[in-house]
Design a protein around this motif. Structure first.
Motif, mmCIF file in Angstrom:
data_model
loop_
_atom_site.group_PDB
_atom_site.id
_atom_site.type_symbol
_atom_site.label_atom_id
_atom_site.label_comp_id
_atom_site.label_asym_id
_atom_site.label_seq_id
_atom_site.Cartn_x
_atom_site.Cartn_y
_atom_site.Cartn_z
ATOM 1 N N TYR A 1 -3.361 6.286 5.255
ATOM 2 C CA TYR A 1 -3.991 7.308 4.409
ATOM 3 C C TYR A 1 -2.926 7.889 3.492
ATOM 4 O O TYR A 1 -1.983 8.530 3.956
ATOM 5 C CB TYR A 1 -4.626 8.418 5.248
ATOM 6 C CG TYR A 1 -5.507 9.343 4.434
ATOM 7 C CD1 TYR A 1 -6.650 8.851 3.808
ATOM 8 C CD2 TYR A 1 -5.189 10.676 4.265
ATOM 9 C CE1 TYR A 1 -7.465 9.677 3.039
ATOM 10 C CE2 TYR A 1 -5.993 11.517 3.505
ATOM 11 C CZ TYR A 1 -7.122 11.017 2.893
ATOM 12 O OH TYR A 1 -7.909 11.836 2.140
ATOM 13 N N GLY B 1 -7.391 3.133 3.303
ATOM 14 C CA GLY B 1 -7.688 4.534 3.018
ATOM 15 C C GLY B 1 -6.766 5.194 2.014
ATOM 16 O O GLY B 1 -6.439 6.375 2.156
ATOM 17 N N GLU C 1 -10.935 6.012 5.148
ATOM 18 C CA GLU C 1 -11.418 6.355 3.821
ATOM 19 C C GLU C 1 -11.464 5.101 2.945
ATOM 20 O O GLU C 1 -10.877 4.075 3.265
ATOM 21 C CB GLU C 1 -10.470 7.387 3.183
ATOM 22 C CG GLU C 1 -10.385 8.706 3.915
ATOM 23 C CD GLU C 1 -11.611 9.568 3.715
ATOM 24 O OE1 GLU C 1 -12.351 9.316 2.733
ATOM 25 O OE2 GLU C 1 -11.834 10.473 4.526
#
Length: 470
Positions: free
Chosen positions: A209, A231, A259
């Motif tokens: 992320y 992500g 994500e």
């Protein structure tokens, strides 16, 4: 100690002789810089030597009522200052807890039980920030080389992470923003694969992320993946390289629990990846699961040769996977989309075909075409072809013929419809670049008209549709 004056670990009893336990001496030198709420931070010099440690070295402000920041742990060079953590039985070699404006430079960390260097965010509540790593080497760690928990506004430059049990550089599944990652090297990370001992099992760089950050001029060689990215949003990859990895050079993945990826690349290069022949791409593989968006743009990528037969340069797999290729500078084995993945190829410059030799009435293949949709090898679109009877750039007037074609490959068969033609299209002499066009097994075929024969050059421009050049 005098505030603002660098401290030296040897003033605290460290030996650097490779056998004496220097843990307490180095930790005491770090602790001496903590100061108070109005004055803290200093440079801790770690001179040439091998420093044996039996526990994690910490830069840690979690127990303070003020920020412990602006601490620099500085060696004499990564081949000269060695932190040997092999005597420790747990934890990282060096850990920065709630790190703020701290720096580590010019040293190596070897043989840590877990990660070589860890940025600890205190259960995702106190992120590290504005921390820099320069010219640091980490090798032979029990997990990651560099492990980063939640952090932002940090920089890593000219660092090496090699032969660690897991990823070389790892941003975990917490929020990371505004990272600059430039001129680093990740190599041979992950333990050898038991099924294929010459291949490693983790990535040179992995990010679970990351937001509005940049990877610039890094290299990742001989890992499982060069770069394994999940992500990430608003992250750029500029002029990075990936060579001799077991799977893809650049592997962008979206899956349940992560994500969506929204990533842009520019001028990235890949050489001889998918060495393990596992169906991954030499350059970029975009994979989506559960219709999770995975939208990757690679501008002017360069994909050099691979020794693994049947390896595609670019792959998009699964619904939600979309790869946009902007003016690929070099590709050897083209692109393929599978399982409803999508590849869009934008060519600002045409595909150029040099000096094809024709004899009268004898057809020749100009290029292979493939689908940009991962639903099979069916495709359709509009194509502009300009044929030349002299080399590109020849002085004076060149004889040309231009053809606008509608092409299709589907259950209805392979079809070409000529929409328009202009120029020397009659074949009235052998120098006329006059041709008819057909499709055969996905190949665009040119057949000379009338007396046309000799050497000809072609510029192919995709006007629109769901096909790609190979």
């Amino acid at each position: 100690m005098i505030a603002g004056v660098p401290v030296n670990v040897k003033d605290f009893g460290a030996t650097g002789n490779g056998s004496t336990d220097d843990t307490d001496s180095i930790q005491d030198s770090i602790d001496s810089t903590y100061g108070n709420d109005t004055s803290t931070g200093d440079t801790v010099d770690v001179p040439r030597g091998v420093y044996k440690t039996s526990a994690t070295l910490e830069i840690n402000n979690s127990a303070q009522t003020f920020d412990v920041d602006n601490i620099t742990l500085q060696g004499a060079g990564r081949q000269s200052t060695i932190i040997d953590s092999s005597a420790s039985t747990s934890g990282p070699g060096i850990e920065l807890v709630h790190s703020i404006f701290n720096n580590i430079s010019d040293l190596s960390v070897l043989n840590a039980t877990t990660s070589g260097i860890n940025v600890e965010s205190l259960a995702n509540t106190s992120p590290g920030q504005r921390t820099n790593f320069e010219r640091v080497q980490v090798k032979n760690s029990g997990t990651e080389g560099f492990a980063f928990e939640r952090s932002y506004l940090c920089k890593m430059s000219q660092c090496n992470s090699e032969q660690n049990a897991q990823n070389g550089f790892y941003h975990n599944f917490e929020v990371h923003t505004s990272w600059m990652i430039d001129n680093n090297y990740g190599r041979k990370n992950g333990t050898p694969d038991p099924a294929a001992p010459t291949f490693h099992t983790y990535a040179g760089f992995r990010s679970d992320y990351n937001v509005y950050s940049a990877y610039v001029a890094n290299a990742a060689d001989e890992n499982r993946y060069g770069y394994h990215i999940l992500g990430n949003r608003g992250v750029s990859f500029v002029s990075n390289g990936a060579e001799f990895n077991a799977r893809s050079g650049f592997f962008f993945e979206s899956a349940s629990g992560y994500e969506a990826n929204w990533v842009t690349g520019m001028g990235n290069l890949a050489v001889n990846n998918n060495k393990q022949d596992s169906g991954f791409a030499n350059h970029t593989h975009v994979k989506a699961a559960n219709i999770t968006t995975n939208f990757i743009v690679q501008k002017q990528p360069v994909s050099l040769a691979t020794t693994t037969a049947g390896t595609y340069d670019f792959i998009a797999t699964g619904r939600g996977a979309k790869l946009v290729l902007e003016d690929p500078l070099m590709q050897n084995s083209g692109a393929r989309a599978f399982d409803s993945g999508f590849i869009q190829t934008n060519y600002t410059a045409p595909k150029l075909i040099y000096s094809e030799t024709f004899t009268a009435s004898t057809a020749r293949t100009l290029t292979a075409l493939a689908s940009s949709l991962g639903t099979g090898n069916d495709f359709s679109g509009e194509l502009l072809i300009t044929a030349y009877n002299s080399a590109f750039g020849t002085a004076g007037t060149i004889g040309t013929a231009t053809y606008k074609l509608l092409i299709s490959k589907s259950l209805a068969g392979e079809q070409v419809v000529e929409i328009a033609r202009l120029g020397l299209v009659t074949g009235a002499s052998s120098s006329h670049p006059s041709f008819s066009f057909t499709l055969s097994s996905g190949n665009l075929v040119a057949t000379p008209t009338n007396t046309t024969a000799g050497n000809f050059w072609f510029a192919l421009e995709k006007i629109g549709g769901n096909f790609i050049f190979e």
